[in-house]
Scaffold this motif. Structure first.
Motif, PDB file in Angstrom:
ATOM      1  N   VAL A  18       0.919  -1.204   0.014  1.00  0.00           N
ATOM      2  CA  VAL A  18       0.154  -0.067  -0.019  1.00  0.00           C
ATOM      3  C   VAL A  18       0.877   1.073  -0.027  1.00  0.00           C
ATOM      4  O   VAL A  18       0.683   1.970  -0.731  1.00  0.00           O
ATOM      5  CB  VAL A  18      -1.083   0.049   1.282  1.00  0.00           C
ATOM      6  N   SER A  19       1.929   1.276   0.671  1.00  0.00           N
ATOM      7  CA  SER A  19       2.866   2.393   1.042  1.00  0.00           C
ATOM      8  C   SER A  19       3.677   2.781  -0.319  1.00  0.00           C
ATOM      9  O   SER A  19       3.597   3.765  -0.829  1.00  0.00           O
ATOM     10  CB  SER A  19       3.869   2.106   1.936  1.00  0.00           C
ATOM     11  N   ALA A  20       4.037   1.388  -1.084  1.00  0.00           N
ATOM     12  CA  ALA A  20       4.547   1.386  -2.310  1.00  0.00           C
ATOM     13  C   ALA A  20       3.684   2.070  -3.290  1.00  0.00           C
ATOM     14  O   ALA A  20       4.287   2.923  -4.122  1.00  0.00           O
ATOM     15  CB  ALA A  20       5.139   0.121  -2.682  1.00  0.00           C
ATOM     16  N   HIS A  21       2.464   1.626  -3.448  1.00  0.00           N
ATOM     17  CA  HIS A  21       1.692   2.340  -4.456  1.00  0.00           C
ATOM     18  C   HIS A  21       1.431   3.739  -4.089  1.00  0.00           C
ATOM     19  O   HIS A  21       1.317   4.643  -5.114  1.00  0.00           O
ATOM     20  CB  HIS A  21       0.359   1.606  -4.232  1.00  0.00           C
ATOM     21  N   CYS A  22       1.245   4.022  -2.922  1.00  0.00           N
ATOM     22  CA  CYS A  22       0.976   5.757  -2.573  1.00  0.00           C
ATOM     23  C   CYS A  22       2.373   6.489  -2.801  1.00  0.00           C
ATOM     24  O   CYS A  22       2.168   7.400  -3.452  1.00  0.00           O
ATOM     25  CB  CYS A  22       0.727   5.713  -1.093  1.00  0.00           C
ATOM     26  N   LEU A  23       3.489   5.790  -2.909  1.00  0.00           N
ATOM     27  CA  LEU A  23       4.872   6.546  -3.310  1.00  0.00           C
ATOM     28  C   LEU A  23       5.168   6.328  -4.587  1.00  0.00           C
ATOM     29  O   LEU A  23       6.011   7.013  -5.187  1.00  0.00           O
ATOM     30  CB  LEU A  23       5.927   6.108  -2.196  1.00  0.00           C
ATOM     31  N   GLY A  24       4.208   5.578  -5.458  1.00  0.00           N
ATOM     32  CA  GLY A  24       4.577   5.325  -6.714  1.00  0.00           C
ATOM     33  C   GLY A  24       5.781   4.587  -7.164  1.00  0.00           C
ATOM     34  O   GLY A  24       6.283   4.610  -8.197  1.00  0.00           O
ATOM     35  N   VAL A  25       6.293   3.593  -6.060  1.00  0.00           N
ATOM     36  CA  VAL A  25       7.350   2.734  -6.517  1.00  0.00           C
ATOM     37  C   VAL A  25       7.162   1.080  -6.507  1.00  0.00           C
ATOM     38  O   VAL A  25       7.866   0.284  -6.445  1.00  0.00           O
ATOM     39  CB  VAL A  25       8.466   2.876  -5.411  1.00  0.00           C
ATOM     40  N   ALA A  26       5.640   0.969  -6.499  1.00  0.00           N
ATOM     41  CA  ALA A  26       5.273  -0.287  -6.659  1.00  0.00           C
ATOM     42  C   ALA A  26       5.846  -1.268  -7.686  1.00  0.00           C
ATOM     43  O   ALA A  26       5.973  -2.492  -7.658  1.00  0.00           O
ATOM     44  CB  ALA A  26       3.655  -0.561  -6.498  1.00  0.00           C
ATOM     45  N   ASP A  27       6.015  -0.513  -8.824  1.00  0.00           N
ATOM     46  CA  ASP A  27       6.512  -1.333  -9.949  1.00  0.00           C
ATOM     47  C   ASP A  27       7.974  -1.569  -9.934  1.00  0.00           C
ATOM     48  O   ASP A  27       8.614  -2.274 -10.739  1.00  0.00           O
ATOM     49  CB  ASP A  27       6.185  -0.237 -11.253  1.00  0.00           C
ATOM     50  N   GLN A  28       8.509  -1.020  -8.913  1.00  0.00           N
ATOM     51  CA  GLN A  28      10.132  -1.126  -8.611  1.00  0.00           C
ATOM     52  C   GLN A  28      10.384  -2.560  -7.710  1.00  0.00           C
ATOM     53  O   GLN A  28      11.585  -2.722  -7.119  1.00  0.00           O
ATOM     54  CB  GLN A  28      10.830   0.191  -8.104  1.00  0.00           C
ATOM     55  N   ILE A  29       9.154  -2.859  -7.218  1.00  0.00           N
ATOM     56  CA  ILE A  29       9.484  -4.254  -6.071  1.00  0.00           C
ATOM     57  C   ILE A  29       9.248  -5.406  -7.042  1.00  0.00           C
ATOM     58  O   ILE A  29       8.312  -5.685  -7.615  1.00  0.00           O
ATOM     59  CB  ILE A  29       8.248  -3.839  -5.233  1.00  0.00           C
ATOM     60  N   GLU A  30      10.273  -6.264  -6.508  1.00  0.00           N
ATOM     61  CA  GLU A  30      10.286  -7.538  -7.234  1.00  0.00           C
ATOM     62  C   GLU A  30       9.640  -8.349  -5.954  1.00  0.00           C
ATOM     63  O   GLU A  30      10.307  -8.426  -4.933  1.00  0.00           O
ATOM     64  CB  GLU A  30      11.661  -8.000  -7.518  1.00  0.00           C
ATOM     65  N   LEU A  31       8.381  -9.114  -6.084  1.00  0.00           N
ATOM     66  CA  LEU A  31       8.001  -9.938  -5.308  1.00  0.00           C
ATOM     67  C   LEU A  31       8.486 -11.494  -5.450  1.00  0.00           C
ATOM     68  O   LEU A  31       8.424 -12.003  -6.097  1.00  0.00           O
ATOM     69  CB  LEU A  31       6.381 -10.183  -5.641  1.00  0.00           C
ATOM     70  N   LEU A  32       9.174 -12.003  -4.098  1.00  0.00           N
ATOM     71  CA  LEU A  32       9.819 -13.151  -3.913  1.00  0.00           C
ATOM     72  C   LEU A  32       8.909 -14.066  -3.213  1.00  0.00           C
ATOM     73  O   LEU A  32       8.616 -13.639  -2.055  1.00  0.00           O
ATOM     74  CB  LEU A  32      11.127 -13.161  -3.382  1.00  0.00           C
ATOM     75  N   ALA A  33       8.331 -15.314  -3.581  1.00  0.00           N
ATOM     76  CA  ALA A  33       7.479 -16.170  -2.694  1.00  0.00           C
ATOM     77  C   ALA A  33       8.075 -16.485  -1.449  1.00  0.00           C
ATOM     78  O   ALA A  33       9.258 -16.704  -1.460  1.00  0.00           O
ATOM     79  CB  ALA A  33       7.277 -17.260  -3.405  1.00  0.00           C
ATOM     80  N   SER A  34       7.207 -16.572  -0.377  1.00  0.00           N
ATOM     81  CA  SER A  34       7.825 -16.813   0.836  1.00  0.00           C
ATOM     82  C   SER A  34       6.664 -17.794   1.479  1.00  0.00           C
ATOM     83  O   SER A  34       5.488 -17.355   1.471  1.00  0.00           O
ATOM     84  CB  SER A  34       7.994 -15.786   1.755  1.00  0.00           C
ATOM     85  N   ALA A  35       7.076 -18.619   2.366  1.00  0.00           N
ATOM     86  CA  ALA A  35       6.013 -19.539   2.760  1.00  0.00           C
ATOM     87  C   ALA A  35       5.730 -18.686   4.172  1.00  0.00           C
ATOM     88  O   ALA A  35       6.384 -18.247   4.854  1.00  0.00           O
ATOM     89  CB  ALA A  35       6.879 -20.795   3.174  1.00  0.00           C
ATOM     90  N   ALA A  36       4.456 -18.915   4.225  1.00  0.00           N
ATOM     91  CA  ALA A  36       3.830 -18.206   5.391  1.00  0.00           C
ATOM     92  C   ALA A  36       2.603 -19.126   5.869  1.00  0.00           C
ATOM     93  O   ALA A  36       2.043 -19.987   5.153  1.00  0.00           O
ATOM     94  CB  ALA A  36       3.380 -16.831   5.040  1.00  0.00           C
ATOM     95  N   HIS A  37       2.158 -19.013   7.391  1.00  0.00           N
ATOM     96  CA  HIS A  37       1.049 -19.683   7.590  1.00  0.00           C
ATOM     97  C   HIS A  37      -0.175 -19.040   7.285  1.00  0.00           C
ATOM     98  O   HIS A  37      -0.227 -17.661   7.320  1.00  0.00           O
ATOM     99  CB  HIS A  37       1.126 -19.679   8.978  1.00  0.00           C
TER     100      HIS A  37
END
Length: 71
Positions: A18-37
């Motif tokens: 949400v913060s990244a979208h508000c700041l306009g940098v969401a397209d600069q983030i590479e999402l790496l899969a992580s295991a979570a409960h």
């Protein structure tokens, strides 16, 4: 480019996105899969009408809509 370990159900990852979208940098983030409960769905709205009303409006913000978890 930024890297973010993420799981779709993580509330912390959602805050970052949400913060990244508000700041306009969401397209600069590479999402790496992580295991979570998995997170259990908790009915927090019942008994908290003021918070529920606030959240109903807040969740319509474009950054919240863009980062809504996929069930």
């Amino acid at each position: 480019m930024f890297s973010l370990f993420h799981a779709a159900t993580s509330p912390y990852v959602r805050k970052v996105m949400v913060s990244a979208h508000c700041l306009g940098v969401a397209d600069q983030i590479e999402l790496l899969a992580s295991a979570a409960h998995p997170v259990q769905c908790v009915d927090w709205r019942t008994g908290h009408p003021h918070a529920a009303a606030w959240f109903a409006e807040f969740e319509q913000h474009p950054a919240m809509l863009a980062t809504r978890p996929v069930a």
